[in-house]
Write an enzyme that holds these catalytic residues in place. Structure first.
Site, PDB file in Angstrom:
ATOM      1  N   HIS A 134       0.672  -1.222  -0.055  1.00 24.23           N
ATOM      2  CA  HIS A 134       0.151  -0.120  -0.030  1.00 24.23           C
ATOM      3  C   HIS A 134       0.836   1.277   0.095  1.00 24.23           C
ATOM      4  CE1 HIS A 134      -3.693   2.300   1.065  1.00 24.23           C
ATOM      5  NE2 HIS A 134      -2.774   3.111   1.708  1.00 24.23           N
ATOM      6  N   GLU A 151      -6.205   7.409  -1.655  1.00 23.55           N
ATOM      7  CA  GLU A 151      -6.492   6.284  -0.964  1.00 23.55           C
ATOM      8  C   GLU A 151      -7.190   4.971  -1.646  1.00 23.55           C
ATOM      9  OE1 GLU A 151      -4.640   5.666   1.525  1.00 23.55           O
ATOM     10  OE2 GLU A 151      -3.968   7.687   2.177  1.00 23.55           O
TER      11      GLU A 151
HETATM   12  N1  BES Z   1      -1.630   7.870   4.178  1.00 26.76           N
HETATM   13  C1  BES Z   1      -2.559   6.888   4.945  1.00 26.76           C
HETATM   14  C2  BES Z   1      -2.337   7.265   6.278  1.00 26.76           C
HETATM   15  C3  BES Z   1      -3.150   8.650   6.664  1.00 26.76           C
HETATM   16  C4  BES Z   1      -4.224   8.742   5.999  1.00 26.76           C
HETATM   17  C5  BES Z   1      -2.838   9.553   7.603  1.00 26.76           C
HETATM   18  C6  BES Z   1      -5.193  10.016   6.550  1.00 26.76           C
HETATM   19  C7  BES Z   1      -3.309  10.559   8.228  1.00 26.76           C
HETATM   20  C8  BES Z   1      -4.677  10.805   7.250  1.00 26.76           C
HETATM   21  C9  BES Z   1      -1.500   5.546   4.799  1.00 26.76           C
HETATM   22  O1  BES Z   1      -1.414   5.419   3.353  1.00 26.76           O
HETATM   23  C10 BES Z   1      -2.388   4.373   5.083  1.00 26.76           C
HETATM   24  O2  BES Z   1      -3.559   4.405   4.140  1.00 26.76           O
HETATM   25  N2  BES Z   1      -2.312   3.600   5.911  1.00 26.76           N
HETATM   26  C11 BES Z   1      -3.260   2.649   6.135  1.00 26.76           C
HETATM   27  C12 BES Z   1      -2.654   1.190   5.409  1.00 26.76           C
HETATM   28  C13 BES Z   1      -3.591   0.275   5.224  1.00 26.76           C
HETATM   29  C14 BES Z   1      -4.712   0.878   4.529  1.00 26.76           C
HETATM   30  C15 BES Z   1      -2.947  -0.768   4.238  1.00 26.76           C
HETATM   31  C16 BES Z   1      -3.044   2.215   7.669  1.00 26.76           C
HETATM   32  O3  BES Z   1      -2.514   2.899   8.470  1.00 26.76           O
HETATM   33  O4  BES Z   1      -4.323   1.629   8.144  1.00 26.76           O
HETATM   34 ZN    ZN Z   2      -2.822   4.846   2.122  1.00 30.97          ZN
END
Ligand code: BES
Ligand code: ZN
Length: 775
Positions: A341, A364
């Site tokens: 991801h 996302e």
């Molecule tokens: N960019 C995101 C994390 C994020 C989103 C931080 C919105 C702050 C605001 C990261 O890429 C993400 O999506 N992480 C997920 C991973 C999973 C979907 C595989 C997580 O941390 O759960």
């Molecule tokens: Zn993400």
């Protein structure tokens, strides 16, 4: 008009073990309710401008930053970064005379412009502080620069110890236990709490940085990290590709490097380095797979940084250096989907960026889709089907909790906090939309579209509406299988369109069948082929168990499968949610350990929520939290506190089973006192009569307490003192208990936070023995 597409029956059908048969028909039928006629879902006629970023104060339409230069000292004692941020800006509006930057809790000492070879101090003012957005910093452009095409200004500043992007960890919260650790999390709008800048994804900047740290520590950034850097406390970085501000990142600690492949490697504390290199050994190959499918990787190196447990997310796609939770170290490489991801974000998000946070699905949703494409190559179609089904289940639960207007992929968003907009709708509905498009035009045509999209918008930002136009031009108008109105329905309507592809998985169906059969006593646990399943299979098995299983049977299952002791964080999460929902008290000890072992919000928050919602354990959940919160990230703390607030709002019934405990410790440090209690805990209930009598004698808030404690079972604690201050009530309780055959007694101070007549938070701290004064 479409109404909320799913009702409680969706929840009920999810709890039902026959997920396949129940979801495949009735839920699709319910979802079809939202598939209105084609013209129903044009872009919303928003009160404002759909392409405007409502979460930044910056006047980016007048001046645009092109380059940032940081010179920062990392001070662990003061918990602050201090130094200079120099912004090289280009004028867009010839008449503009002010520059507005985003800040949050920064102390600004000076602003100066570089003009005629020297620095000239400028007038500036900090505006009013907004809870979510922070504080605008307005800077007057000096008269001499009123017609300049470019300006260079330096802000001299320091961060606050509570800067929302930064977590300063004391040594005891790291793996090694002997060095402090600092890390940032800038997404969504936290960069402004450590750098004064235009904190909007619509502006892309290059940067360089000088970072000064204690000599024995290493700094890394979302930039050109050098695996060979001399550890001397003086580090230089360069990020030559333009990035949005939310991708600015830093970490400082006892960090070491291990290579994985030619272009890839892993950074972590030495205690985890070997395990991390093993867990993520396939990263180089993943990168090459991604390049073959999505186009060239534009960022040079791709490294991973494993953070301490408090890192609030699974991963964060900081360019060249994804930040990861240590909870992925399952020992069997079973959780690498998170790496897939974050790596995929190197295209969707980092290369082509959502213009505003309402367009978050372009980051996302696209990334979830690309993650699945990578997983298909690395694992199998079957594994992707499993992940899709689990994602779909989470999506249905979100539809239950998210108001219809926010179920659109690209809703109107002008207020609120971009960290929490829509649950996982951006991810899973976005993924389903792209899978729907792929299915409609065929993989070959869609792959061509993917390549063109990333190359046409490389290093750019894009709104949902610009994406729709591009999609229409390149794909929809060429193939007649999807209309623009179909696509608009995905972007602007709640729920799912009636013709969405509902994921199914043969292996998960088998797991659900097994769960049903085992629940009904038709098969023995030894007949369940758990060893052959992916962790997703086990997750689905647990979620498909009969809701009315007797505690003894659940304990039997736990013993046979080792669920409470699992090393797989996703299995643990799923299991302990069930433990809390079903009030399986014998497993609460290990549930509490789970809450202390992990800090990733996804792993702990739903367990607290299940406790808070089970009708009995809100207060116990708050007590577990009081013990664990010291080790959590402020974002995690805030999101769990919101769970408690909501639970307390909906239900404080004092139904007779609220338990209190008293914890003994002597910490002088106020931080520790409020956040951590020792392991020496004795359970007790409360002498309700005494408490109520005492409480009734006090002020108004005392009466609130009294009503709360009415109906509680009787036990041995006395109220020695009670004070109400603002929204807080402090109570000195004398607890008496027996340890072995010894009678003990101790005074504890409990502080209750009261909001609108409800207890929303509890902290305990205590002294060894009660003094005459009562504390
Ligand atoms: N960019 C995101 C994390 C994020 C989103 C931080 C919105 C702050 C605001 C990261 O890429 C993400 O999506 N992480 C997920 C991973 C999973 C979907 C595989 C997580 O941390 O759960
Ligand atoms: Zn993400």
């Amino acid at each position: 008009m479409p109404t909320k597409p799913l009702t409680h029956s969706a929840e009920a059908s999810l709890r039902d073990s026959s997920l396949r048969s129940r979801l495949a028909l009735p839920v699709v039928a319910m979802l079809a309710v939202v598939s209105c006629s084609d013209s129903d879902h044009p872009a919303p006629g928003a009160s404002g401008d759909l392409s405007r970023d409502y979460f930044s104060f910056a006047n980016a339409e007048q001046f645009v930053t092109e380059h940032l230069r940081l010179d920062l000292t990392v001070d662990f004692d003061a918990r602050e970064l201090r130094g200079d941020a120099t912004l090289e800006m280009r004028r867009v509006d010839p008449d503009a005379a002010e520059i507005v930057l985003d800040t949050r809790d920064l102390t600004v000492e000076q602003v100066a412009f570089f003009t005629d070879g020297e620095m000239v101090a400028a007038n500036f003012r900090l505006g009013e502080r907004h809870d979510v957005m922070g504080t605008p910093l307005t800077i007057e452009v000096p008269a001499a620069l009123r017609s300049a095409a470019d300006v260079v200004l330096t802000v001299t500043y320091r961060t606050a110890p509570g800067a929302t992007a930064l977590q300063w960890l004391p040594p005891e919260l790291t793996a090694g236990g002997s060095h402090p650790f600092l890390f940032s999390q800038s997404q969504a709008i936290h960069a402004r709490s450590w750098i004064p800048l235009q904190d909007t994804p619509a502006v892309r900047i290059t940067y360089d940085a000088t970072i000064r740290t204690p000599a024995e520590l290493l700094a890394v950034m979302s930039a050109d990290n050098d695996p060979e850097a001399t550890r001397d406390g003086d580090y230089e970085f360069r990020m030559p590709q333009p990035i949005p501000s939310y991708l600015l990142a830093i970490a400082v600690g006892n960090i070491y490097f291990a290579p994985i492949g030619e272009q890839t490697g892993v950074y972590s504390e030495p205690e985890m380095l070997e395990a991390a290199a093993f867990e993520f050994a396939d990263t180089q190959q993943m990168l090459e797979t991604a390049e073959a499918m999505f186009g060239p990787y534009q960022w040079g190196r791709y490294d991973l940084l494993i953070l301490p447990p408090s890192f609030p997310y699974g991963g964060m796609e900081n360019p060249r250096l994804s930040f990861l939770t240590p909870s992925l170290l399952a020992g069997d490489r079973s959780l690498v989907a998170v790496v897939a991801h974050e790596l995929a974000h190197s295209w969707s998000g980092n290369l082509v960026t959502n213009a505003t946070w309402r367009d978050g699905w372009l980051n996302e949703g696209w990334t979830s889709y690309l993650e699945m494409r990578l997983m298909e190559v690395i694992y199998s179609k079957e594994r992707v089907a499993e992940e899709n089904v689990l994602g779909y289940r989470e999506l249905l639960l979100d539809f239950e909790n998210v108001e219809p207007a926010m179920q659109a992929l690209a809703p109107v968003l002008e207020t609120g906090d971009p960290d929490y907009f829509q649950g996982s709708i951006h991810y899973h509905k976005g993924n389903l939309f792209l899978q729907y498009l792929e299915n409609a035009v065929g993989r070959e045509a869609f792959d061509e579209f993917i390549g063109a999209y990333f190359s046409d918008f490389a290093f750019g930002t894009i709104t949902s509406e610009a994406f729709l136009d591009y999609l229409d031009e390149k794909l929809l108008s060429v193939h007649d299988t999807v209309s623009r109105a179909n696509a608009e329905q995905w972007l602007y309507a709640p729920g799912l369109p009636g013709d969405a592809l509902i994921p199914t998985s043969r292996t998960l169906e088998q797991a659900a069948d097994m769960a049903r059969a085992w629940s009904a006593g038709e098969i023995a646990i030894d007949d369940v082929p758990v060893a052959d399943w992916s962790p997703q299979g086990v997750v689905h098995f647990i979620n498909s168990l009969d809701p009315d299983l007797a505690p003894g049977r659940l304990m039997e299952l736990d013993a046979a499968l080792g669920l409470s002791g699992t090393r797989n964080a996703e299995i643990g999460r799923t299991w302990f949610i069930q433990v809390a929902r079903r009030q399986l008290y014998p497993a609460y000890g290990q549930l509490e350990q789970h809450l202390q072992r992990y800090g990733r919000t996804r792993l702990v928050r739903p367990v607290y929520k299940a406790m808070a919602d089970n009708g009995d354990d809100l207060q116990l959940a708050q007590q577990f939290f009081a013990k664990a919160r010291y080790a959590y990230h402020p974002l995690t703390v805030a999101s769990i506190e919101a769970v408690f607030r909501r639970a307390a709002e909906t239900r404080i019934t004092a139904a007779g089973t609220v338990r209190l405990y008293v914890a003994a410790f002597n910490q002088q440090n106020i931080d520790l006192m409020l956040n951590r209690v020792s392991d020496d805990i004795r359970w007790m209930s409360v002498d309700t009569d005494k408490l109520v009598t005492e409480a009734r004698g006090k002020r108004e808030l005392g009466a609130v307490m009294a009503s709360y404690f009415e109906n509680l079972p009787s036990a041995r604690a006395e109220i020695r003192e009670m004070h109400a201050v603002g929204g807080y009530v402090s109570v000195v309780e004398e607890a008496k208990w027996t340890a072995g055959d010894e009678e003990k007694s101790q005074c504890a101070l409990a502080v209750y936070e009261i909001e609108a007549g409800l207890i929303t938070n509890v902290w305990y701290h205590g002294a060894e023995a009660c003094t005459d004064a009562g504390s």
